[in-house]
Motif scaffolding. Structure first.
Motif, PDB file in Angstrom:
ATOM      1  N   ALA A  57      27.718  48.549  37.423  1.00  0.00           N
ATOM      2  CA  ALA A  57      28.660  49.658  37.545  1.00  0.00           C
ATOM      3  C   ALA A  57      27.913  50.890  38.040  1.00  0.00           C
ATOM      4  O   ALA A  57      26.687  50.977  37.924  1.00  0.00           O
ATOM      5  N   ASP A  59      26.312  54.599  38.611  1.00  0.00           N
ATOM      6  CA  ASP A  59      25.677  55.653  37.828  1.00  0.00           C
ATOM      7  C   ASP A  59      26.436  56.960  38.012  1.00  0.00           C
ATOM      8  O   ASP A  59      27.099  57.165  39.026  1.00  0.00           O
ATOM      9  N   VAL A  68      30.959  60.780  33.930  1.00  0.00           N
ATOM     10  CA  VAL A  68      30.870  59.511  33.216  1.00  0.00           C
ATOM     11  C   VAL A  68      30.495  58.395  34.183  1.00  0.00           C
ATOM     12  O   VAL A  68      31.080  58.287  35.263  1.00  0.00           O
ATOM     13  N   GLY A  70      30.234  54.511  35.702  1.00  0.00           N
ATOM     14  CA  GLY A  70      31.253  53.493  35.880  1.00  0.00           C
ATOM     15  C   GLY A  70      31.256  52.475  34.752  1.00  0.00           C
ATOM     16  O   GLY A  70      30.234  52.214  34.127  1.00  0.00           O
ATOM     17  N   HIS A  71      32.419  51.908  34.496  1.00  0.00           N
ATOM     18  CA  HIS A  71      32.581  50.905  33.443  1.00  0.00           C
ATOM     19  C   HIS A  71      32.446  49.503  34.030  1.00  0.00           C
ATOM     20  O   HIS A  71      32.762  49.282  35.198  1.00  0.00           O
ATOM     21  N   LEU A  72      32.019  48.563  33.226  1.00  0.00           N
ATOM     22  CA  LEU A  72      31.940  47.164  33.614  1.00  0.00           C
ATOM     23  C   LEU A  72      32.898  46.387  32.727  1.00  0.00           C
ATOM     24  O   LEU A  72      32.772  46.409  31.508  1.00  0.00           O
ATOM     25  N   THR A  73      33.881  45.748  33.338  1.00  0.00           N
ATOM     26  CA  THR A  73      34.897  45.026  32.586  1.00  0.00           C
ATOM     27  C   THR A  73      34.847  43.551  32.949  1.00  0.00           C
ATOM     28  O   THR A  73      34.830  43.209  34.127  1.00  0.00           O
ATOM     29  N   LYS A  75      37.153  40.263  31.975  1.00  0.00           N
ATOM     30  CA  LYS A  75      38.389  39.918  31.284  1.00  0.00           C
ATOM     31  C   LYS A  75      38.897  38.582  31.784  1.00  0.00           C
ATOM     32  O   LYS A  75      39.017  38.364  32.976  1.00  0.00           O
TER      33      LYS A  75
END
Length: 104
Positions: A57, A59, A68, A70-73, A75
């Motif tokens: 994700a 930086d 903030v 990045g997010h790692l999802t 699912k």
């Protein structure tokens, strides 16, 4: 050596960076939707080393608490009446040493 490289242009100033989306086809009726497979190459010689797959994700390099990263999802799929999809994480095994670590 052959490679495929995809890049979406970067943005200077105050514009968002480019977006990359990979999506497989939807299926109707009793058919199965398409899959997306990402695999690194195997090293098949006696001294070969397998390639790596890296998903990272973004930086956040800003200087305020509102910046903030990045997010790692990850699912799995949902089901209406059947069982939802499974998320599997497995480290690589070895015939002579320990398996690889998961997490830190």
């Amino acid at each position: 050596r052959r490679s495929i490289e995809m890049n979406v242009g970067y943005s200077k100033h105050r514009h968002n960076g480019g977006h990359v989306k990979l999506a497989a086809g939807e299926a109707k009726g009793n058919a199965v939707g398409g899959s997306v497979d990402i695999a690194a190459g195997s090293g098949t010689s006696s001294t070969g080393r397998g390639g790596s797959v890296s998903i990272t994700a973004g930086d956040a390099s800003g200087r305020t608490s509102a910046d903030v990263a990045g997010h790692l999802t990850m699912k799995a799929g949902s089901a209406n009446k059947g069982v939802g999809g499974t998320v599997t994480m497995e480290s690589g095994g070895s015939t002579e040493k320990d398996s690889g670590a998961i997490g830190e």
